[in-house]
Scaffold this active site. Structure first.
Site, PDB file in Angstrom:
ATOM      1  N   VAL A   1      37.911  40.863  39.159  1.00 22.34           N
ATOM      2  CA  VAL A   1      36.683  40.063  39.229  1.00 22.34           C
ATOM      3  C   VAL A   1      35.497  41.008  39.198  1.00 22.34           C
ATOM      4  CG1 VAL A   1      35.299  38.548  40.702  1.00 22.34           C
ATOM      5  CG2 VAL A   1      37.763  38.183  40.529  1.00 22.34           C
TER       6      VAL A   1
ATOM      7  N   ALA B   1      32.926  45.018  41.943  1.00 19.50           N
ATOM      8  CA  ALA B   1      34.117  44.395  41.364  1.00 19.50           C
ATOM      9  C   ALA B   1      35.278  44.552  42.327  1.00 19.50           C
ATOM     10  CB  ALA B   1      34.453  45.055  40.032  1.00 19.50           C
ATOM     11  N   LYS B   2      36.332  43.879  42.071  1.00 23.94           N
ATOM     12  CA  LYS B   2      37.564  44.076  42.841  1.00 23.94           C
ATOM     13  C   LYS B   2      38.722  43.578  41.994  1.00 23.94           C
ATOM     14  CE  LYS B   2      38.590  45.652  46.959  1.00 23.94           C
ATOM     15  NZ  LYS B   2      37.863  46.681  47.727  1.00 23.94           N
ATOM     16  N   GLY B   3      39.885  44.180  42.222  1.00 21.12           N
ATOM     17  CA  GLY B   3      41.066  43.733  41.494  1.00 21.12           C
ATOM     18  C   GLY B   3      42.230  43.589  42.441  1.00 21.12           C
TER      19      GLY B   3
ATOM     20  N   ASP C   1      42.638  50.663  46.963  1.00 15.19           N
ATOM     21  CA  ASP C   1      42.373  49.765  48.082  1.00 15.19           C
ATOM     22  C   ASP C   1      43.718  49.598  48.785  1.00 15.19           C
ATOM     23  OD1 ASP C   1      40.278  47.950  49.337  1.00 15.19           O
ATOM     24  OD2 ASP C   1      41.868  46.494  49.001  1.00 15.19           O
TER      25      ASP C   1
END
Ligand code: NAD
Length: 425
Positions: free
Chosen positions: A70, A115-117, A156
């Site tokens: 995202v 962002a992050k995934g 992460d």
């Protein structure tokens, strides 16, 4: 390989991290009088990607894994944010974490969006080969999303430097050119930065020291409790201890440990390194994790999980200062109680931003192909953390709000101004 992987934090069903983030966003947006159009533009992610990754497992079976990336905002620069491997990953959580990254980068003033995934999987149950194939499949699926000038992942929960090395390798192969700047948090030999390993804990220490100065708390007569003893908790404890503060309580998944005269943290770190990464069996008074949070200490550093300080225990917190090493350790409903009780909270989007700051330095070094010494990395990161703290402090005085609301005001105002300046269709 499982020991190298971080414990995925349970996200409690009752608490939706996106809603919790939005409560704080709304409060800051109200104070700023944010235009409703801009509000909506910043509320929703710019882009969301979802893929179903098919890989062959070691036993020959074929499995499909749901994967997300995202991009909340690319207004301030390429989007930046970690990739989480956990069986609890879901699109709502990834959206919240992506927005958090936008605000975090804006607070510390680094030229990145957020962002992050995530991949819904259990890395502890997978072999190294399975994880490598999954990571390569993800990188292939996201080859037009990622890019050193577009979107830059990092580790992460559940991912580490090895996973970043696979992403860097796969991306470089697909694009036909070596591209170390596509990810940060890489092993040093592949272009990782000096100082990255300690960066988040170091930023927590700088935030703690700066806040203590503002609140006139004398380090050498102060005590501190740290929840969580992983990367952030152990290094925060070590560096805060080096400031003269007595670390009287620490904890991890095995429970809490108390020593009235304070722990020798480097010795404890040595202990866990020989003890499979856990505090289990440490010679100290055993306490519960709940009890650790409400001890009579000057400083509390939650550095483990989300939603540890809630409306249920906020009134029992006796620390004068909370410095959030973890992301989201304080539930939204606890904020008002802590403010009413004059507990100063240095919020996550400021306190733990040392990690993304040194990730930014890693990317800069990759882009110029020249590497800095650890001393230079630390000096520059400390300066950024102190400046960001000072700005948040000034905003909190100007609007008479908590440091958390001030950090959101600062970040949202910056991103909103950028949105207007860059123009809207
Ligand atoms: P980690 O996996 O290295 O450590 C987590 C620690 O928390 C472990 O010691 C684990 O045993 C402990 N823990 C788990 N459940 C617990 C419980 N119920 N009570 C007490 N302790 C418990 O993870 P980390 O990288 O240190 O991350 C911790 C937090 O900091 C997370 O919220 C993460 O998102 C945040 N954070 C990490 C970084 C980074 O650079 N590592 C950067 C910013 C924010």
């Amino acid at each position: 390989m499982s020991s190298k992987y971080k414990e995925p934090a349970p996200i409690k069903d009752a608490l939706n991290p996106l809603e919790s983030m939005m409560e704080r966003f709304d409060e800051a947006a109200d104070i700023l009088g944010l235009d409703s159009g801009i509000y909506n533009a910043l509320k929703f992610p710019e882009k969301s990607f979802e893929a179903n990754l098919t890989i062959t497992m070691d036993d020959g079976s074929i499995k499909v894994f749901q994967a997300f990336r995202v991009i909340h905002s690319a207004l301030l620069g390429p989007s930046k944010g970690g990739i989480r491997y956990s069986h609890l990953v879901n699109s709502q959580e990834v959206k919240a974490l992506a927005a958090w990254m936008t605000w975090k980068c804006a607070v510390v003033g680094i030229p990145y969006g957020g962002a992050k995934g995530g991949i819904k999987c259990d890395p502890r149950e997978m072999s190294s080969g399975e994880l490598e194939r999954l990571t390569r499949a993800y990188t292939n699926a996201m080859q037009d999303v990622f890019g050193p000038d577009k979107d830059i992942p990092a580790p992460d929960m559940g991912t580490n430097a090895q996973v970043m090395a696979w992403i860097m390798d796969e991306y470089s192969k697909v694009k036909g050119q070596s591209t170390p700047g596509v990810v940060t948090g890489k092993p040093k030999v592949l272009g990782g930065s000096e100082g990255r390993f300690e960066a988040t804990g170091r930023g927590v220490m700088v935030s703690t020291r700066t806040a203590m100065g503002k609140l006139k708390i004398n380090p050498t007569s102060s005590t501190c409790a740290v929840q969580g003893f992983g990367n952030v908790g152990s290094i925060s404890a070590k560096l805060i201890g080096q400031q003269g503060v007595k670390i009287v309580a620490i904890s991890d998944i095995s429970g809490g440990y108390y020593k009235k005269d304070g722990f020798n943290i480097p010795e404890v770190i040595e202990y866990i390194n020989k003890n499979n990464g856990t505090l289990e069996g440490l010679q100290a008074d055993k306490i519960g994790n709940e009890e650790l949070l409400t001890l009579d200490v000057d400083i509390l550093v939650p550095a483990a999980l989300e939603d540890q300080i809630t409306e249920k225990n906020a009134n029992d917190i006796r620390a004068k200062l909370i410095v959030e090493g973890a992301n989201g350790p304080t539930a939204h409903k606890a904020d008002d109680i802590l403010t009413k009780n004059n507990v100063v909270v240095v919020p996550d989007i400021l306190a733990n931003a040392g990690g993304v700051t040194v990730s930014y330095f890693e990317w800069v070094q990759n882009q110029i192909g020249y590497f800095w010494t650890e001393e230079r990395v630390n000096r520059r990161a400390d300066r950024i953390m102190k400046q960001a703290f000072e700005q948040v402090w000034q905003v909190s005085k100007r609007y008479n709000v908590s440091l958390r609301t001030a950090a959101y005001i600062l970040a949202i105002d910056k991103v909103a101004q950028t949105k207007k300046l860059r123009g809207i269709f």
